[in-house]
Structure formats: structure tokens, C-alpha cells
Design a protein around this motif. Sequence first.
Motif, mmCIF file in Angstrom:
data_model
loop_
_atom_site.group_PDB
_atom_site.id
_atom_site.type_symbol
_atom_site.label_atom_id
_atom_site.label_comp_id
_atom_site.label_asym_id
_atom_site.label_seq_id
_atom_site.Cartn_x
_atom_site.Cartn_y
_atom_site.Cartn_z
ATOM 1 N N ARG A 56 0.714 -1.105 -0.180
ATOM 2 C CA ARG A 56 -0.063 0.007 -0.026
ATOM 3 C C ARG A 56 1.020 1.244 -0.129
ATOM 4 N NH1 ARG A 56 -1.093 -4.170 1.859
ATOM 5 N NH2 ARG A 56 -3.088 -5.284 1.534
ATOM 6 N N GLU A 82 0.204 2.248 6.033
ATOM 7 C CA GLU A 82 0.703 0.975 6.294
ATOM 8 C C GLU A 82 0.322 0.688 7.799
ATOM 9 O OE1 GLU A 82 2.164 -1.234 4.566
ATOM 10 O OE2 GLU A 82 3.008 -2.598 6.196
ATOM 11 N N HIS A 85 -3.172 -0.606 7.693
ATOM 12 C CA HIS A 85 -3.164 -1.996 7.061
ATOM 13 C C HIS A 85 -2.652 -2.846 8.180
ATOM 14 C CE1 HIS A 85 -2.271 -5.335 4.806
ATOM 15 N NE2 HIS A 85 -0.765 -5.051 4.999
ATOM 16 N N LEU A 89 -4.549 -6.457 9.839
ATOM 17 C CA LEU A 89 -3.698 -7.654 10.100
ATOM 18 C C LEU A 89 -4.021 -8.068 11.535
ATOM 19 C CD1 LEU A 89 -0.636 -7.328 7.970
ATOM 20 C CD2 LEU A 89 -2.723 -8.363 7.093
ATOM 21 N N ARG A 103 2.030 -14.559 11.331
ATOM 22 C CA ARG A 103 1.720 -13.628 10.518
ATOM 23 C C ARG A 103 3.252 -12.940 10.171
ATOM 24 N NH1 ARG A 103 -1.515 -11.524 6.949
ATOM 25 N NH2 ARG A 103 -3.304 -12.028 8.334
ATOM 26 N N ARG A 104 3.469 -12.793 8.886
ATOM 27 C CA ARG A 104 4.753 -12.237 8.451
ATOM 28 C C ARG A 104 5.779 -13.006 8.798
ATOM 29 N NH1 ARG A 104 3.827 -5.553 8.795
ATOM 30 N NH2 ARG A 104 2.508 -5.142 6.620
ATOM 31 N N THR A 187 -10.059 -5.595 1.272
ATOM 32 C CA THR A 187 -8.884 -5.281 0.791
ATOM 33 C C THR A 187 -8.724 -4.439 -0.316
ATOM 34 O OG1 THR A 187 -8.424 -7.544 1.074
ATOM 35 C CG2 THR A 187 -6.945 -6.404 -0.517
ATOM 36 N N PHE A 223 -5.340 -8.009 -6.087
ATOM 37 C CA PHE A 223 -4.433 -8.523 -4.941
ATOM 38 C C PHE A 223 -5.106 -9.527 -3.897
ATOM 39 C CE2 PHE A 223 -2.551 -8.117 -0.829
ATOM 40 C CZ PHE A 223 -1.385 -7.540 -1.236
ATOM 41 N N GLN A 224 -6.640 -9.345 -3.839
ATOM 42 C CA GLN A 224 -7.022 -10.219 -3.051
ATOM 43 C C GLN A 224 -7.476 -11.603 -3.702
ATOM 44 O OE1 GLN A 224 -7.570 -10.088 0.332
ATOM 45 N NE2 GLN A 224 -8.354 -12.159 0.380
ATOM 46 N N ASP A 227 -4.499 -13.362 -3.263
ATOM 47 C CA ASP A 227 -4.353 -13.936 -1.933
ATOM 48 C C ASP A 227 -4.983 -14.972 -1.773
ATOM 49 O OD1 ASP A 227 -3.516 -13.094 1.087
ATOM 50 O OD2 ASP A 227 -5.636 -13.566 1.206
ATOM 51 N N LYS A 241 2.258 -17.300 6.872
ATOM 52 C CA LYS A 241 1.094 -17.171 7.579
ATOM 53 C C LYS A 241 0.332 -18.471 6.989
ATOM 54 C CE LYS A 241 -1.397 -14.586 3.747
ATOM 55 N NZ LYS A 241 -2.208 -13.417 3.462
HETATM 56 C C1 IPE Z 1 -2.452 -9.568 3.714
HETATM 57 O O1 IPE Z 1 -2.179 -8.321 2.943
HETATM 58 C C2 IPE Z 1 -4.023 -9.059 4.034
HETATM 59 C C3 IPE Z 1 -4.787 -8.794 2.762
HETATM 60 C C4 IPE Z 1 -5.358 -7.880 2.556
HETATM 61 C C5 IPE Z 1 -4.828 -10.040 1.738
HETATM 62 P P1 IPE Z 1 -0.464 -8.318 2.588
HETATM 63 O O2 IPE Z 1 -0.133 -9.549 1.467
HETATM 64 O O3 IPE Z 1 -0.261 -7.011 1.883
HETATM 65 O O4 IPE Z 1 0.540 -8.332 3.803
HETATM 66 P P2 IPE Z 1 1.871 -8.028 3.975
HETATM 67 O O5 IPE Z 1 1.829 -6.529 4.400
HETATM 68 O O6 IPE Z 1 2.698 -8.430 2.833
HETATM 69 O O7 IPE Z 1 2.149 -8.891 5.360
#
Ligand code: IPE
Length: 300
Positions: A56, A82, A85, A89, A103-104, A187, A223-224, A227, A241
Motif C-alpha cells: 500500500r 501501512e 493495514h 492484520l 503473520r509475516r 482489501t 490483490f485479494q 491472496d 502465514k
Molecule cells: C494481507 O496483506 C492481507 C490482505 C489484505 C490480503 P498483504 O499480503 O499485503 O500482507 P503483508 O503486508 O505483505 O504482510
Amino acid sequence: MTPFGSSSAVTTGDDAYGPIDTLHSFMGRWIEQRSLPLNLREAIRYSLLAPGKRTRPLLLMHSCEALGGALDDAVAPAAAIEMIHAFSLVHDDRPALDNDDLRRGRPTLHRQSCEAMAILAGDAMMGLAFELVAESVEPPVRAQRVLQELLRGCNDMIVGQVYDTLPCPDDTLPARVRLDRIHSNKTGALIRAACRIGAICADADQQGLASMSRYGEAIGLMFQIVDDLLDVTQTTEHLGKTAGKDADQDKLTYPAVLGVEASRAEVARLRRDALDALSHLGPDAEPLSRLCEYLAVRTK
Ligand code: IPE
Ligand code: IPE
Ligand code: MG
Ligand code: MG
Ligand code: MG
């Protein structure tokens, strides 16, 4: 030793990348100078500075530059988006929502610390994001427009999380319509806001703003969908994740509704649409085109 360990170092996987370095230093300094309880500051650093893709903020900074703006004018809003965002998360992972442990590439905040801290650090990152814009963006008329976009993106993200997490039992819309409503809100809204805020920071005209809206909408949905695809095609280790969670939790996703191949075709269509939205912009939009290409084929 705090529950967060001794290190919350920033790692991006691409440390040579200028705008990301600039963003990280800015976020680190801003959090450091803000008076906060030590444990809250550490929780925020743990979540915010963890190695994410920074999609973002990059979209925001590249959109600004694509329309002739200066990177310096985009850094504070990029940090703010960020933060929103990162808040999304932390709350998305909480037991009441997706109940995730990873996560991450690290334990989720409620696992690393506790549920109370995940609630409060998430809330704080949202509030601090708006504080940051209000105090850093000049002139005031631009700050107001940036705040408006950020608020809209944040609130629509929350609306999307409601559709995703607590579907209304009497909602008789077709699955595909409900799916697009979830994705474009949870998203798409923040990603669209990133692109529009970039345009606002460049003082873009209506046409420039419209191009960024169209690009952002296409990229946001894409993007979603990516994902969703990664959730069914990649491993937990690679993603950092938990993989395979969407089917376990009976989520409405693109692969579940359309299948993997048709979902990939949608990604290809949205990629073309996003690139098309940039077609009348000059070479300054090249980083946005490259980001779009990367987001269509990313594997994490
Ligand atoms: C994950 O976002 C959550 C969604 C909106 C799909 P990101 O894939 O951008 O996650 P980071 O910031 O890279 O960890
Ligand atoms: C999350 O969507 C969207 C947010 C608002 C954070 P997901 O639940 O699919 O994101 P991941 O897969 O956990 O990153
Ligand atoms: Mg979720
Ligand atoms: Mg989730
Ligand atoms: Mg997901």
C-alpha cells in the motif's frame, strides 16, 4: 526482555530499495518520538515493522510520482496507510476473526503478547495513523483530502471484514456478488485509497485522480484474488502465514466460487485493466506498471 524479544529489526527482503528504506526510517522515528507506554510501543513496532511487502505505501508513493509529485510529500501518508493495514492484520488474526497463529513469518500479536494487547495495539495504530496525517501533511486542505480518503478506505475495510466474518443469514445475493462485495471492501478499499492519496499528494487533476481510482480498483481486487489463490497453492512456510485456512473456515473466496483456473483468468483480466488505466501516463508511471506486474505473479 519483553515478550517481543530483543529485536524488532526491519527486514524487507529488498533493503536496497530506496522508497522502502525511506518509509521504514520514517515509521521507526515517528513511533519512537510519540509518547506511548513502553509495552504498547513494542507491540506496535513488532507488528508494523515486521517484514511485510509494503504494497500500500509503495502504491501510494509510486502513484504520487506517476502524476508528477515529490516522494517526500508522500512519505507520511504512506506510513499512515501501512499503520492502518497493520491494524487490519492484527485484528484479522485475532481469535474472534480468523484465529491465526502466524503473520509475516512470526507469531501473531495476540500469541506473542496477549489478546488485550492485540486489541489495543490495533486500535492505537488506527488512531495514530490519522494523527500522523493531521500533524504532518501540508497544506491543511491537502491534509483534509488525505484524511477523507484514508477514513473511507479504513471504514470500508472494516465493512468488508464484517461481510467476510459475519455474513448476514438473510443475504440472498448470488455468491459472486457477495464475493466481490467482500473483496472490494476488505482489501480493495485501502488499496484504492493508497492510489488516490498518491494522486492527491501530487495535486493531480480530475483525470489523474480518475486514472488512479481505476488502477487502484483493478489492483485491489486482483490483490485479494491472488491472496485467495496463494492460500490454496502455497505452503505456510513460504507464505509466513497459515495456508489452507480459507477452506477450513468456509470463507467465500475466488477459488471456492470460480475454481483456480477461472480465478487466474480474473487476475489476468484485472492486470490488463490496471495497466490500461496507466496507458496515457508518461514514463513516471513505469514503477506503477512494474508493481502491477509483480502483484499479478507474486508467490507470497
Ligand atoms: C494481507 O496483506 C492481507 C490482505 C489484505 C490480503 P498483504 O499480503 O499485503 O500482507 P503483508 O503486508 O505483505 O504482510
Ligand atoms: C484480510 O483478508 C483482509 C484484511 C482486512 C486484513 P484475509 O483474511 O484473507 O488475509 P490473510 O490471508 O489473513 O492475510
Ligand atoms: Mg480475514
Ligand atoms: Mg486472515
Ligand atoms: Mg487470505
